[in-house]
Design a protein around this motif. Sequence first.
Motif, PDB file in Angstrom:
ATOM      1  N   ALA A 200     -52.179  44.136-169.310  1.00 16.61           N
ATOM      2  CA  ALA A 200     -53.636  44.457-169.562  1.00 16.61           C
ATOM      3  C   ALA A 200     -54.400  43.256-169.414  1.00 16.61           C
ATOM      4  O   ALA A 200     -55.703  43.208-169.002  1.00 16.61           O
ATOM      5  N   ARG A 201     -54.070  41.932-169.786  1.00 17.10           N
ATOM      6  CA  ARG A 201     -54.687  40.824-169.743  1.00 17.10           C
ATOM      7  C   ARG A 201     -55.012  40.184-168.225  1.00 17.10           C
ATOM      8  O   ARG A 201     -56.034  39.955-168.005  1.00 17.10           O
ATOM      9  N   LEU A 202     -53.933  40.360-167.683  1.00 17.92           N
ATOM     10  CA  LEU A 202     -54.110  40.097-166.134  1.00 17.92           C
ATOM     11  C   LEU A 202     -54.958  40.926-165.351  1.00 17.92           C
ATOM     12  O   LEU A 202     -55.833  40.469-164.397  1.00 17.92           O
ATOM     13  N   MET A 203     -54.903  42.256-165.805  1.00 15.65           N
ATOM     14  CA  MET A 203     -55.861  43.165-165.044  1.00 15.65           C
ATOM     15  C   MET A 203     -57.299  42.788-165.372  1.00 15.65           C
ATOM     16  O   MET A 203     -58.201  43.015-164.449  1.00 15.65           O
ATOM     17  N   GLN A 204     -57.420  42.247-166.647  1.00 18.03           N
ATOM     18  CA  GLN A 204     -58.991  42.074-167.218  1.00 18.03           C
ATOM     19  C   GLN A 204     -59.435  40.769-166.358  1.00 18.03           C
ATOM     20  O   GLN A 204     -60.615  40.696-165.902  1.00 18.03           O
ATOM     21  N   ILE A 205     -58.567  39.733-166.140  1.00 19.75           N
ATOM     22  CA  ILE A 205     -58.960  38.749-165.465  1.00 19.75           C
ATOM     23  C   ILE A 205     -59.173  39.131-164.016  1.00 19.75           C
ATOM     24  O   ILE A 205     -60.113  38.512-163.281  1.00 19.75           O
ATOM     25  N   ALA A 206     -58.394  39.914-163.488  1.00 22.30           N
ATOM     26  CA  ALA A 206     -58.529  40.058-162.173  1.00 22.30           C
ATOM     27  C   ALA A 206     -59.848  40.652-161.824  1.00 22.30           C
ATOM     28  O   ALA A 206     -60.688  40.641-160.808  1.00 22.30           O
ATOM     29  N   LYS A 207     -60.175  41.931-162.635  1.00 14.13           N
ATOM     30  CA  LYS A 207     -61.391  42.666-162.445  1.00 14.13           C
ATOM     31  C   LYS A 207     -62.582  41.782-162.812  1.00 14.13           C
ATOM     32  O   LYS A 207     -63.771  41.633-162.252  1.00 14.13           O
ATOM     33  N   GLN A 208     -62.496  41.047-163.803  1.00 14.98           N
ATOM     34  CA  GLN A 208     -63.918  40.263-164.390  1.00 14.98           C
ATOM     35  C   GLN A 208     -64.074  39.037-163.403  1.00 14.98           C
ATOM     36  O   GLN A 208     -65.238  38.692-162.933  1.00 14.98           O
TER      37      GLN A 208
END
Length: 456
Positions: A200-208
């Motif tokens: 979930a944290r990696l997904m947030q980094i990728a999208k932001q």
Amino acid sequence: MAKEKQVFYCKECGNEFGKWMGQCPACKAWNSFVEEKVTKTRSSKTVAVSDRPKATSIKDVSSSEESRISTHISELDRVLGGGIVRGALVLVGGDPGIGKSTLLLEMCRNLVKEDTKVLYVSGEESMSQIKSRAVRLGIESGSVMEERLMLLSDIDMDNIESQIDSLGAEVVVIDSIQTIEAPGIESAPGTISQVREVTARLMQIAKQKGTAIFIVGHVTKEGNVAGPRTLEHMVDSVLYFEGDESGGFRLLRANKNRFGSTNEIGVFNMTDTGLEEVTNPSEFFLNGRPEGASGSAVVCVIEGTRAMLVEIQALLADSNYSMAKRTSVGIDFNRVGLLTAVIEKRGGLSLSGCDCYVNVAGGLRINDPSTDLGVVLAIASSFRDRPIDSSTVIIGEIGLTGEIRGVRSVAQRIKEAAKLGYKKAIVPKSNAAKELEGLGVDIIYVSNIRQALDCV
């Protein structure tokens, strides 16, 4: 203050429950619950109501073509849908030692040549181990290219996120997701809660930040990525690297891709210096095919947008058991049993006293029903001990009544056969069309299994 609780997670769907149950109420899977003790620290951060995102009309949302970065590995670009999409989260799974890390390190090598900022994070290997593998793959020590490839050996998610921010990395590789831990969750790395939180944290980094992130996932003995199935739902693409560990053949397949087709495959050959692309899979799979041997038939399968010629081998021998044995490798066992029954009932060949072995040469697994006719003729060839003409390619699906049914993309299949020098093709009569004429291949049309058996 930290709060500890005992929860039960479903490995299949990732849902959380307060007690153990034999069957998951959400996904109905049996014996899928695992117990974990989770300690979460309450966050003191609060988000003002004015800072929260608000719903927007779809007409006010701008859209544009995804910005892609080429990996300069054509087989990988093909599977990804044309290259790496900025801000994409890609999961790469496969058996241990199959070549996942090698493929991603080769990708990093090519990206830094184009001045792309790359961060390779490993929780399993030291930086010296990664360096040794990089040198073997062609990254020269002391080169400018080497200076652009940043390495990090750590399992702390907070530090990894900090390094991504400070370096401004455009592409990040996490090897592997099961070794990374989020400090806020008091459970061991690789557990369901850790994998879900880190992803979930990696997904947030990728999208932001628009950073493309590749995460390597371990697989279970069933061949699925270890951890909750929600991991595959969260990422944008799921790639599986498969093949025979003892051989050089490797196949990269997309099981999920939000930015491209899931039908494409990439073919590689493992060598001492890394992975090599196989630009002509047909020639690769037919290499070493015996001449004048019975039980060998060439078929053409469609994988994604490409046609590939594959050899089907069959061997029939007198059975020493009361019930004849049926064995298949590379093709569905039940499909082979069905086809042998059709041969006996509709083709008039008695196979009940013979053990039947069917193999797809080269280690490829095929599910294309257009190979049915090739399997049947290979079995008949071995039974009669009569070789099939080596310049013949066989295409067609077989029904239970013995009819030969039409298949898709016949013209593309025959063009691929003509390119490799095949002079004859056995094709379903329902696929007869003018576009098949003038391709340099003699077409033999058949409508049932008896007509096909008479052709060989």
